[in-house]
Design a protein around this motif. Structure first.
Motif, mmCIF file in Angstrom:
data_model
loop_
_atom_site.group_PDB
_atom_site.id
_atom_site.type_symbol
_atom_site.label_atom_id
_atom_site.label_comp_id
_atom_site.label_asym_id
_atom_site.label_seq_id
_atom_site.Cartn_x
_atom_site.Cartn_y
_atom_site.Cartn_z
ATOM 1 N N LEU A 33 61.881 44.405 -32.569
ATOM 2 C CA LEU A 33 63.306 44.186 -32.288
ATOM 3 C C LEU A 33 64.159 45.344 -32.803
ATOM 4 C CD1 LEU A 33 63.745 40.392 -33.214
ATOM 5 C CD2 LEU A 33 63.965 41.412 -30.932
ATOM 6 N N ARG B 78 57.127 41.370 -35.300
ATOM 7 C CA ARG B 78 58.186 40.966 -34.370
ATOM 8 C C ARG B 78 59.507 41.640 -34.715
ATOM 9 N NH1 ARG B 78 62.308 37.489 -34.012
ATOM 10 N NH2 ARG B 78 62.011 36.637 -36.090
ATOM 11 N N ASP C 118 71.259 42.579 -42.503
ATOM 12 C CA ASP C 118 71.668 41.221 -42.158
ATOM 13 C C ASP C 118 73.025 40.847 -42.745
ATOM 14 O OD1 ASP C 118 71.055 40.954 -44.835
ATOM 15 O OD2 ASP C 118 69.460 39.484 -44.540
ATOM 16 N N VAL D 168 69.797 40.066 -32.060
ATOM 17 C CA VAL D 168 69.680 38.618 -31.902
ATOM 18 C C VAL D 168 68.223 38.230 -32.128
ATOM 19 C CG1 VAL D 168 69.867 36.715 -30.252
ATOM 20 C CG2 VAL D 168 71.598 38.524 -30.280
ATOM 21 N N GLY D 169 68.014 37.218 -32.922
ATOM 22 C CA GLY D 169 66.663 36.758 -33.220
ATOM 23 C C GLY D 169 66.070 37.398 -34.462
ATOM 24 N N ALA D 170 66.782 38.354 -35.066
ATOM 25 C CA ALA D 170 66.275 39.020 -36.265
ATOM 26 C C ALA D 170 66.390 38.083 -37.465
ATOM 27 C CB ALA D 170 67.052 40.306 -36.528
ATOM 28 N N ALA D 171 65.481 38.212 -38.400
ATOM 29 C CA ALA D 171 65.499 37.429 -39.631
ATOM 30 C C ALA D 171 64.937 38.290 -40.748
ATOM 31 C CB ALA D 171 64.666 36.166 -39.467
#
Length: 165
Positions: free
Chosen positions: A19, A15, A123, A153-156
């Motif tokens: 992204l 995922r 990050d 947005v939504g990255a981890a």
């Protein structure tokens, strides 16, 4: 003719890789005419960036931190490493034998010195070890090179899990 270096997180899950790929391609497509991308071809952000540069018609230059660098990468990154290396217009081999944090930081410094700017897939947190993305960003800023932070947005920041393989 902009020269863009890459630094970024490794061990991305599926995922996250999608992204990051989308974000990098969007930025490159805005200014791809004559772009040269500089990468060490590590798994994760480096290979994603290098593949986008090649796919979008840019020029790829590769910095190899050490003789044993390729073997230090995850086995599933070797095929992409080899393919991207074959597309490189220039290859810079550093004089290190072992793939260490020192050789990686030396490679990043060389890329920054040859680049006009840095794309940092980051990050914003401190590096987990010497030569991490935070250190590369600091080096670029010390040299007054523009830094483009890419963190969709939504990255981890997480390691791949068995569910992602």
């Amino acid at each position: 003719m902009p020269r863009i270096a890459i630094s970024g997180h490794r061990g991305l899950n599926t995922r996250m890789a999608k992204l990051i790929d989308q974000a990098i391609r969007e930025r490159l497509s805005e200014r791809l005419v004559g772009v040269t991308g500089l990468s060490c071809l590590a798994d994760g952000a480096d290979q994603i960036f290098a593949r986008a540069v090649v796919d979008l018609g840019g020029t790829l230059e590769v910095v190899i931190p050490a003789e044993e660098y390729r073997s230090s990468l995850p086995a599933d990154a070797h095929a992409e490493y080899d393919d991207l290396l074959a597309h490189a217009a220039a290859v810079y081999q550093l004089p290190f034998t072992e793939s260490t944090s020192e050789s990686h930081m030396a490679a990043s410094k060389l890329m920054i010195d040859k680049a006009d700017e840095l794309y940092a897939v980051w990050d914003g947190k401190p590096a987990r070890g010497y030569g991490g993305t935070a250190d590369v960003v600091a080096y670029a800023r010390d040299r007054e090179k523009p830094v483009e932070i890419i963190w969709p947005v939504g990255a981890a920041r997480e390691r791949a899990t068995l569910a992602d393989i």
